[in-house]
Design a protein around this motif. Structure first.
Motif, PDB file in Angstrom:
ATOM      1  N   ASN A   7       0.789  -0.854   0.353  1.00 11.22           N
ATOM      2  CA  ASN A   7       0.341  -0.069  -0.105  1.00 11.22           C
ATOM      3  C   ASN A   7       0.884   1.340   0.180  1.00 11.22           C
ATOM      4  N   TYR A   8       1.795   1.157   0.755  1.00 11.32           N
ATOM      5  CA  TYR A   8       2.828   1.974   1.222  1.00 11.32           C
ATOM      6  C   TYR A   8       3.852   2.936  -0.395  1.00 11.32           C
ATOM      7  N   GLN A   9       4.096   1.389  -1.054  1.00  9.56           N
ATOM      8  CA  GLN A   9       5.026   1.698  -2.606  1.00  9.56           C
ATOM      9  C   GLN A   9       3.554   2.000  -3.575  1.00  9.56           C
ATOM     10  N   ASP A  10       2.133   1.598  -3.732  1.00 10.90           N
ATOM     11  CA  ASP A  10       1.852   2.307  -3.942  1.00 10.90           C
ATOM     12  C   ASP A  10       1.293   3.717  -4.310  1.00 10.90           C
ATOM     13  N   PHE A  13       3.880   5.883  -5.616  1.00 12.43           N
ATOM     14  CA  PHE A  13       3.888   5.946  -7.232  1.00 12.43           C
ATOM     15  C   PHE A  13       3.090   6.770  -8.084  1.00 12.43           C
ATOM     16  N   THR A  14       2.360   7.100  -6.632  1.00 10.84           N
ATOM     17  CA  THR A  14       0.833   7.829  -7.162  1.00 10.84           C
ATOM     18  C   THR A  14       0.816   8.737  -7.493  1.00 10.84           C
ATOM     19  N   ASP A  15       2.319   9.013  -6.308  1.00 11.30           N
ATOM     20  CA  ASP A  15       2.566  10.424  -5.706  1.00 11.30           C
ATOM     21  C   ASP A  15       3.048  11.065  -6.897  1.00 11.30           C
ATOM     22  N   LEU A  16       4.257  10.103  -6.902  1.00 15.32           N
ATOM     23  CA  LEU A  16       4.869  10.250  -8.453  1.00 15.32           C
ATOM     24  C   LEU A  16       4.205  10.628  -9.831  1.00 15.32           C
TER      25      LEU A  16
END
Length: 86
Positions: A7-10, A13-16
Motif C-alpha cells: 500500500n505504501y509503494q502504491d 507511485f501515485t504521488d510520483l
C-alpha cells in the motif's frame, strides 16, 4: 511483501505520477507561451513616426577657476599657540 508495504509503494507511485504530470503540464504551458510570444511580430501603422526619443539636456554647470589664496606666515591661530591656562 506485506500488505502495508504494498500500500505504501502504491502511494509513492501515485504521488510520483501526480508530480510528474504536474511538472510536464507546467513545462508544456511555459514552452507554449514562450513559443507563442516569440512568433508575434509587432505591427506599426504605416504613418507612425520612428520609435526614437531624443532628449536635449542643458549643459552641466562647470566650476569656475578661482585664484589660489595664500595664507600669510604672520597669521597664526592664537588659541592653538597659547598654552591652556587653568
Amino acid at each position: 511483501m506485506s500488505k502495508a508495504s504494498q500500500n505504501y509503494q502504491d502511494i509513492l507511485f501515485t504521488d510520483l505520477i501526480l508530480w510528474a504530470g504536474a511538472f510536464a503540464t507546467v513545462i508544456v504551458a511555459y514552452g507554449s507561451i514562450t513559443a507563442w510570444t516569440m512568433q508575434e511580430t509587432p505591427t506599426l501603422p504605416a504613418d507612425a513616426p520612428p520609435p526614437v526619443i531624443m532628449i536635449e539636456l542643458s549643459p552641466l554647470p562647470e566650476a569656475t577657476n578661482t585664484e589660489e589664496t595664500e595664507v600669510s606666515v604672520d597669521q597664526q591661530d592664537t588659541q592653538a599657540s597659547t598654552p591652556a591656562q587653568e
